[in-house]
Design an enzyme around this catalytic site. Sequence first.
Site, PDB file in Angstrom:
ATOM      1  N   THR A  51      34.219  31.269  25.878  1.00 58.21           N
ATOM      2  CA  THR A  51      34.788  29.941  25.643  1.00 58.21           C
ATOM      3  C   THR A  51      33.696  28.887  25.608  1.00 58.21           C
ATOM      4  OG1 THR A  51      36.736  30.686  26.869  1.00 58.21           O
ATOM      5  CG2 THR A  51      36.541  28.326  26.448  1.00 58.21           C
ATOM      6  N   ALA A  52      32.901  28.817  26.674  1.00 58.83           N
ATOM      7  CA  ALA A  52      31.861  27.794  26.766  1.00 58.83           C
ATOM      8  C   ALA A  52      30.633  28.145  25.944  1.00 58.83           C
ATOM      9  CB  ALA A  52      31.477  27.591  28.229  1.00 58.83           C
ATOM     10  N   GLU A  72      26.606  38.662  23.515  1.00 55.26           N
ATOM     11  CA  GLU A  72      27.977  38.886  23.973  1.00 55.26           C
ATOM     12  C   GLU A  72      28.262  40.381  24.060  1.00 55.26           C
ATOM     13  OE1 GLU A  72      31.767  39.215  25.063  1.00 55.26           O
ATOM     14  OE2 GLU A  72      30.583  37.368  25.222  1.00 55.26           O
ATOM     15  N   ASN A 130      43.948  34.536  26.794  1.00 56.55           N
ATOM     16  CA  ASN A 130      44.832  33.723  27.632  1.00 56.55           C
ATOM     17  C   ASN A 130      46.148  33.372  26.935  1.00 56.55           C
ATOM     18  OD1 ASN A 130      44.342  31.545  25.901  1.00 56.55           O
ATOM     19  ND2 ASN A 130      42.851  30.582  27.245  1.00 56.55           N
ATOM     20  N   VAL A 273      23.943  41.699  28.894  1.00 62.05           N
ATOM     21  CA  VAL A 273      22.763  41.206  29.600  1.00 62.05           C
ATOM     22  C   VAL A 273      22.753  41.776  31.012  1.00 62.05           C
ATOM     23  CG1 VAL A 273      21.603  39.152  30.493  1.00 62.05           C
ATOM     24  CG2 VAL A 273      22.618  39.120  28.202  1.00 62.05           C
ATOM     25  N   TRP A 563      44.447  33.867  36.316  1.00 62.84           N
ATOM     26  CA  TRP A 563      43.311  34.009  35.407  1.00 62.84           C
ATOM     27  C   TRP A 563      42.503  32.715  35.272  1.00 62.84           C
ATOM     28  CZ3 TRP A 563      48.396  35.246  33.676  1.00 62.84           C
ATOM     29  CH2 TRP A 563      48.744  36.591  33.858  1.00 62.84           C
ATOM     30  N   HIS A 564      42.424  31.961  36.370  1.00 66.21           N
ATOM     31  CA  HIS A 564      41.678  30.706  36.360  1.00 66.21           C
ATOM     32  C   HIS A 564      40.623  30.672  37.464  1.00 66.21           C
ATOM     33  CE1 HIS A 564      45.452  28.615  34.450  1.00 66.21           C
ATOM     34  NE2 HIS A 564      44.760  29.303  33.562  1.00 66.21           N
ATOM     35  N   HIS A 607      45.973  24.178  33.722  1.00 71.84           N
ATOM     36  CA  HIS A 607      45.350  25.287  33.012  1.00 71.84           C
ATOM     37  C   HIS A 607      43.941  24.835  32.634  1.00 71.84           C
ATOM     38  CE1 HIS A 607      49.041  27.802  32.510  1.00 71.84           C
ATOM     39  NE2 HIS A 607      49.558  26.638  32.896  1.00 71.84           N
TER      40      HIS A 607
END
Length: 627
Positions: A51-52, A72, A130, A273, A563-564, A607
């Site tokens: 996301t970020a 990724e 999500n 990684v 999931w947060h 959220h």
Amino acid sequence: MQYLLGLSLLTPFALGAAIVNPRDTRINGLTTDAAGFAEQSYNYVIVGGGTAGLALAARLTEMTNVTVGVIEAGVLRVGDPKVDTPAFIGEALFDTDYDWNFQTVPQTYVSQRNIAINRGKMLGGSAGLNFMIWQHGSQRDYDSWSELGISNGWDWDGLLPYLLKTETVTPSPVGELGFSGRVGTDNDFEGRSGPLPIQYNNFYSPLETPYSQALQALGVPFNSNPDGGNSTGLFNSAACVDVNTGNRSYSAVNYFLANQARTNLVVLQGAQVTKINLTPGSPVVATGVEFVVDGTTYNVSATTEVVLSAGTIQTPQLLELSGIGNPTILEQYDIPVVISNSDVGENYQDHTHVVSQFQLNDPTIPTTNLLSTNATFQAEQDLLYLNDHTGIYTYTASDISFHPMQQFFSPVELASSITQLQNELAAANLSEWQSKQAQIQLSDLQAGTVGQMELLFFAGDIGVSAQSGTEFVDILNFGSRHFSRGSVHIGSSDPLAAPLIDPNYFQFTIDKEVVVKGTQIARQVTQTAPLASFIKAPTNPSTNVSSEADFEQFVLENVGTEWHPVGTASLGPQGAGGVVDDNLIVYGTSNLRVVDASVIPLQIASHIQSTVYAIAEKAADIIKSGN
């Protein structure tokens, strides 16, 4: 999945040139060429294309004089119905092609259960996994961060411009479900020019209005502007769905694919990684990262910065594997200590959830489950989705509400809960940082200014196969501002082993009480007119669950994450709770930055995905300014 197979609508961005593997020119775009990726150096290496990470990469490569390499572990899932199609939420959960599928250690206060922690393993990260709900946090949520001693605009006034910068909101229809929504082009709390398309539902089942009316009959106020600084009350939620395609909108599509042709942007997929390469000194310098593909180890150089965007679970894991963390933990696994910081991996906070299932009287009511039991309905909806990009395939949960405890707890119950909380806090041997957090949370709880509980209605049964002749709906309830604090730490020097995740759920009794009460309220709403006339019976929990003790036992057996997870590489003062400074630089380094949900110091009653995008947008401006 037996319906709409292969019919997910493709992104408007061309995929034909998406994967680039030539070795005779500099690689750009999406690649699987690990060796070629490693041969190039980059100004910025971003660990995690979630996301970020992808949002940050897109913003940094607006500077044509810099190069950005993103690594990724997952792959691009655009064109995959399990990700793209909103009504299929939940179908990718636990599938390790899409989901890291982590597990907690046995939870002391939740019957020693190991609880699943689902995290997105794909380009776009958890934004591809999500439930697509889109909302800003309350002003009070963000302003509490600054009260922890964090400056540089980490508050409502500083974050709101970035919340708006990421979104392009299509206004909701006036009067939909009796909601006015956030209507009009002059709304100061809706972005109109961001990369991420946001829309309101175009399909509503016949149950959304009765649900909202029943909830309001129980005294819940309607909130016409939940993103304007106060998200308490009932509202019609927006979602990350593109009105032009009917598909999920998220960073893989709207930040990466929209910019994949840039010659200064490279995303390596299918690579994990394993370590940040650090040069000791004062300060320590990050020179690149080590990563693995199919058992082969590679190293890639970063000439300006390394940015960790691996998320709340894996960012602290990578810090510890690289020698940044609590010396006691590092020495246990023979990892040389480069920077001592016992706050790495601590401060884990999460929302929790419980699902309540109810059977409908009428098995023909349109819900997501009807797609798999009624061929005529399925065919109609297939055409709507494919031709008009509308219909039930684009459906997301929209009836959402956040509640202070005062909404459903009697004054006697509330006073008892607060007294017990204060006694437990006094006995918990909290650090100064934890005590400051607890006092902020307690003050907000007593003032009733922040939601402690969330309720969500879904027209269907998430993740359960429907049976012909039966229809179900779900009401989910969540704990939104838990006092419990957990941790994430390595349990091995093996970088491919999962870390030890201990959310410490229900460490404080009040957290459990909020979730138990929410489960009881979910039942009560279905017994309240006008929704009651649509409900045949509660099925899970069944009618056998009726007493306070019954509901508590049901919660202990069924509670899970919302999931947060946040907080494990927190913003905060050095040596007193913080892992990164207010420019997101890891303490003790000159050029290792963290940009993901792990920097959130105090959980928000919302959220979180819009906030994570805002963090990435703000980080990009910080980096561009030279800080």
